[in-house]
Design a protein around this motif. Structure first.
Motif, short mmCIF file in Angstrom:
data_model
loop_
_atom_site.label_atom_id
_atom_site.label_comp_id
_atom_site.label_asym_id
_atom_site.label_seq_id
_atom_site.Cartn_x
_atom_site.Cartn_y
_atom_site.Cartn_z
N GLY A 176 0.82 -1.21 0.00
CA GLY A 176 0.00 0.00 0.00
C GLY A 176 0.85 1.25 0.00
N VAL A 177 0.43 2.23 0.80
CA VAL A 177 1.07 3.55 0.83
C VAL A 177 1.37 3.95 2.27
N ILE A 178 2.58 4.47 2.49
CA ILE A 178 2.90 5.05 3.78
C ILE A 178 2.90 6.57 3.59
N ASP A 179 1.91 7.23 4.18
CA ASP A 179 1.81 8.69 4.11
C ASP A 179 1.33 9.22 5.46
N TRP A 180 0.89 10.46 5.50
CA TRP A 180 0.48 11.08 6.76
C TRP A 180 -0.64 10.30 7.44
N SER A 181 -1.48 9.62 6.66
CA SER A 181 -2.62 8.92 7.26
C SER A 181 -2.29 7.51 7.73
N THR A 182 -1.13 6.99 7.34
CA THR A 182 -0.78 5.61 7.71
C THR A 182 0.55 5.51 8.47
N ILE A 183 1.23 6.64 8.68
CA ILE A 183 2.55 6.60 9.32
C ILE A 183 2.47 6.04 10.74
N TRP A 208 6.00 5.92 -0.39
CA TRP A 208 6.25 6.16 1.03
C TRP A 208 6.74 7.57 1.24
N SER A 209 6.46 8.10 2.41
CA SER A 209 6.76 9.49 2.71
C SER A 209 8.17 9.62 3.30
N PRO A 210 8.69 10.84 3.30
CA PRO A 210 9.99 11.07 3.94
C PRO A 210 9.97 10.67 5.41
N GLU A 211 8.85 10.85 6.09
CA GLU A 211 8.75 10.47 7.50
C GLU A 211 8.93 8.97 7.69
N ALA A 212 8.59 8.19 6.69
CA ALA A 212 8.77 6.74 6.77
C ALA A 212 10.25 6.38 6.90
N GLN A 213 11.13 7.18 6.30
CA GLN A 213 12.57 6.96 6.45
C GLN A 213 12.99 7.10 7.90
N GLN A 214 12.46 8.12 8.56
CA GLN A 214 12.80 8.34 9.96
C GLN A 214 12.29 7.20 10.84
N VAL A 215 11.08 6.73 10.56
CA VAL A 215 10.51 5.60 11.32
C VAL A 215 11.36 4.36 11.12
N LEU A 216 11.78 4.12 9.89
CA LEU A 216 12.60 2.96 9.57
C LEU A 216 13.96 3.04 10.26
N ALA A 217 14.56 4.21 10.26
CA ALA A 217 15.85 4.39 10.94
C ALA A 217 15.72 4.16 12.44
N ALA A 218 14.66 4.70 13.03
CA ALA A 218 14.44 4.51 14.48
C ALA A 218 14.22 3.03 14.81
N ALA A 219 13.46 2.33 13.98
CA ALA A 219 13.19 0.91 14.21
C ALA A 219 14.47 0.08 14.06
N THR A 220 15.32 0.46 13.12
CA THR A 220 16.60 -0.23 12.95
C THR A 220 17.47 -0.05 14.19
N GLY A 221 17.51 1.17 14.70
CA GLY A 221 18.27 1.44 15.92
C GLY A 221 17.71 0.69 17.12
N GLU A 222 16.39 0.65 17.23
CA GLU A 222 15.74 -0.06 18.34
C GLU A 222 16.07 -1.55 18.29
N ALA A 223 16.01 -2.14 17.09
CA ALA A 223 16.35 -3.56 16.96
C ALA A 223 17.78 -3.82 17.40
N ARG A 224 18.70 -2.95 17.01
CA ARG A 224 20.11 -3.10 17.39
C ARG A 224 20.30 -2.95 18.90
N LEU A 225 19.57 -2.02 19.50
CA LEU A 225 19.66 -1.84 20.95
C LEU A 225 19.23 -3.08 21.71
N HIS A 226 18.31 -3.84 21.13
CA HIS A 226 17.81 -5.06 21.76
C HIS A 226 18.58 -6.31 21.31
N GLY A 227 19.70 -6.10 20.61
CA GLY A 227 20.55 -7.21 20.20
C GLY A 227 20.08 -7.92 18.95
#
Length: 108
Positions: A21-28, A56-75
């Motif tokens: 689908g689409v990642i935008d302001w309504s689905t972020i 996908w929106s530019p905000e989706a990049q930020q969400v993806l980066a944060a999730a990648t960091g979170e996964a790494r923090l949890h090993g």
């Protein structure tokens, strides 16, 4: 257009998240919550399949980066497949960093 997130096990411990689908302001928020659920546990091993993503929106990049960091923090780790760049027409006149640069700066 809606966003659909389906997840299931791959092997004995990895989780596959299929994003369509689409990642935008309504689905972020839905995208953020879906990723957060998967990467917040101990040693998460998450594969995200974006081949069915239409845009996908530019905000989706930020969400993806944060999730990648979170996964790494949890090993664990977050691996992406089928991700296309944000189309120029969708990004407008913003000077958006590519995903690699976002990930480099989001993770120490």
């Amino acid at each position: 257009m809606r966003l659909n997130l389906e997840n299931g096990l791959v092997g004995s411990s990895a989780v596959l998240l299929v994003v369509t689908g689409v990642i935008d302001w309504s689905t972020i928020a839905q995208f953020r919550a879906g990723l957060s659920r998967l990467v917040s546990g101990p040693r998460p091993d998450v594969l995200v399949d974006f081949t069915g993503l239409l845009s996908w929106s530019p905000e989706a990049q930020q969400v993806l980066a944060a999730a990648t960091g979170e996964a790494r923090l949890h090993g664990g780790r977050l691996v992406m497949s089928g991700l296309a760049p944000i189309p120029t027409w969708q990004a407008g006149d913003c000077d958006l960093p590519d995903l690699k640069r976002v990930l480099e700066h989001a993770i120490p």
